[in-house]
Design an enzyme around this catalytic site. Structure first.
Site, mmCIF file in Angstrom:
data_model
loop_
_atom_site.group_PDB
_atom_site.id
_atom_site.type_symbol
_atom_site.label_atom_id
_atom_site.label_comp_id
_atom_site.label_asym_id
_atom_site.label_seq_id
_atom_site.Cartn_x
_atom_site.Cartn_y
_atom_site.Cartn_z
ATOM 1 N N LYS A 73 57.002 -95.861 65.787
ATOM 2 C CA LYS A 73 56.470 -97.137 66.265
ATOM 3 C C LYS A 73 56.920 -98.281 65.375
ATOM 4 O O LYS A 73 57.335 -99.347 65.851
ATOM 5 C CB LYS A 73 54.947 -97.047 66.334
ATOM 6 C CG LYS A 73 54.242 -98.307 66.815
ATOM 7 C CD LYS A 73 53.765 -99.201 65.678
ATOM 8 C CE LYS A 73 52.665 -98.549 64.860
ATOM 9 N NZ LYS A 73 52.135 -99.480 63.808
ATOM 10 N N LYS B 73 55.654 -105.519 55.415
ATOM 11 C CA LYS B 73 55.241 -104.120 55.601
ATOM 12 C C LYS B 73 56.284 -103.343 56.397
ATOM 13 O O LYS B 73 56.606 -102.182 56.068
ATOM 14 C CB LYS B 73 53.891 -104.073 56.318
ATOM 15 C CG LYS B 73 53.428 -102.670 56.717
ATOM 16 C CD LYS B 73 53.212 -101.763 55.518
ATOM 17 C CE LYS B 73 52.855 -100.332 55.920
ATOM 18 N NZ LYS B 73 51.580 -100.216 56.627
ATOM 19 N N THR C 11 49.253 -102.291 60.943
ATOM 20 C CA THR C 11 50.701 -102.472 60.853
ATOM 21 C C THR C 11 51.191 -102.928 62.218
ATOM 22 O O THR C 11 51.286 -102.135 63.156
ATOM 23 C CB THR C 11 51.397 -101.173 60.427
ATOM 24 O OG1 THR C 11 50.910 -100.788 59.135
ATOM 25 C CG2 THR C 11 52.905 -101.374 60.344
#
Length: 305
Positions: free
Chosen positions: A258, A190, A115
């Site tokens: 994050k 995503k 990711t």
């Protein structure tokens, strides 16, 4: 050796595939990567593994253990990375001496499952193109149970041709793959999905806290909310985890924070308004400051107790 599997490409087209065993290098054996690599090994693919902390060869009978990403990628037909963030991915793929791309020959397929930002994904696509290597960014939807059950959903960015080539490999690890568009589109999608999930989790944590402050029966209220059209399956799962106090990490708070930071940076660069995502991000930042970074994202409920 051949097997068969089902894979969905796009929203409706379910097709049956012949799976040919492939020489695969898998880079990154964390909580997700180790489970994904295990599915590839179980499917009979010829697997070479690399991890920053060397894996125990006794736990990976049938796989070769490499000393560097470059070593792992040498001779592979497909190279897959599953690491923490942009910086880790750049080091794994593009390090001038030990990076995987330096060991890949023309015609190899690179699949970035981490990711990461769409900007990094496009950087990798460009570097691969310059080396004659095909590339896809293909982060996953799902957590550890889905990885173990071969039920991950891949969000794929890149050209059409390598998507078809990747199908047999992705089908060994997941139940569906959706082609989102060109380079970086899988990574961008995503982050949208993760932001939506994080917003829902912070919202229900706050509202359950408000219900508790009013003396309401939280189990009863959560059950009622779960029966209404506004409750998604993910929301119902989050409520159940919060009420049960089950905060073992599936999607840890530090990783959620994050991903929100990555989404925030995109908004800043494009001058797009993201007030909901930015507000949810502050909740996860508060959870980090409270020492909850390694607990599941549903542990933000502790901020409202």
């Amino acid at each position: 050796m051949r097997d068969r599997a089902l894979l969905m490409i796009g929203p409706t087209n379910l097709i049956r595939l012949d799976i040919c065993m492939t020489k695969i290098a898998f880079l990154g054996l964390g909580a997700m990567g180790s489970r994904m690599a295990r599915r590839l090994l179980d499917a009979g693919h010829e697997l070479t593994l690399w991890n920053r902390t060397a894996p125990d060869a006794a736990n990976w009978a049938g796989a070769r253990i490499a000393t560097t990403p470059r070593d792992a990628a040498s001779g592979a037909e497909v190279v897959i990375a599953m690491v923490r963030d942009d910086a880790a991915a750049a080091d794994v793929w593009l390090h001038s001496e030990s990076g995987a791309l330096a060991g890949m020959h023309a015609g190899t397929l690179a699949i970035e499952c981490s990711t990461v930002s769409a900007d990094w994904a496009r950087t990798l696509h460009a570097a691969c193109a310059a080396a004659g290597v095909e590339c896809l960014d293909a982060p996953v939807v799902g957590s550890r149970p889905q990885a173990e059950a071969c039920a991950l959903i891949f969000l794929v960015g890149g050209a059409e041709a390598p998507v078809g080539r990747a199908e047999p490999v992705l089908s060994a690890m997941g139940s569906a793959a959706h082609h989102c568009g060109g380079p970086g589109s899988g990574s961008a999608t995503k982050l949208l999905i993760n932001a939506l999930f994080g917003i829902q989790v912070t919202a229900i944590a706050e509202l359950l806290g408000l219900a508790a402050a009013q003396g309401l029966d939280l189990t009863r209220i959560a059950a009622i909310i779960g029966e209404t059209p506004v409750a998604s399956p993910a929301l119902k799962g989050a409520m159940g985890g919060m009420l049960a106090g089950a905060f073992a990490p599936m999607f840890p708070i530090d990783l959620v924070a994050k991903d929100f930071a990555l989404a925030h940076n995109v908004g800043l660069r494009l001058r797009a308004r993201t007030p909901m995502a930015d507000t949810a991000a502050t909740v996860f930042d508060d959870a980090l400051a409270a020492g909850l970074g390694f607990e599941n994202l549903t542990a933000v409920a502790k901020l409202y107790q």
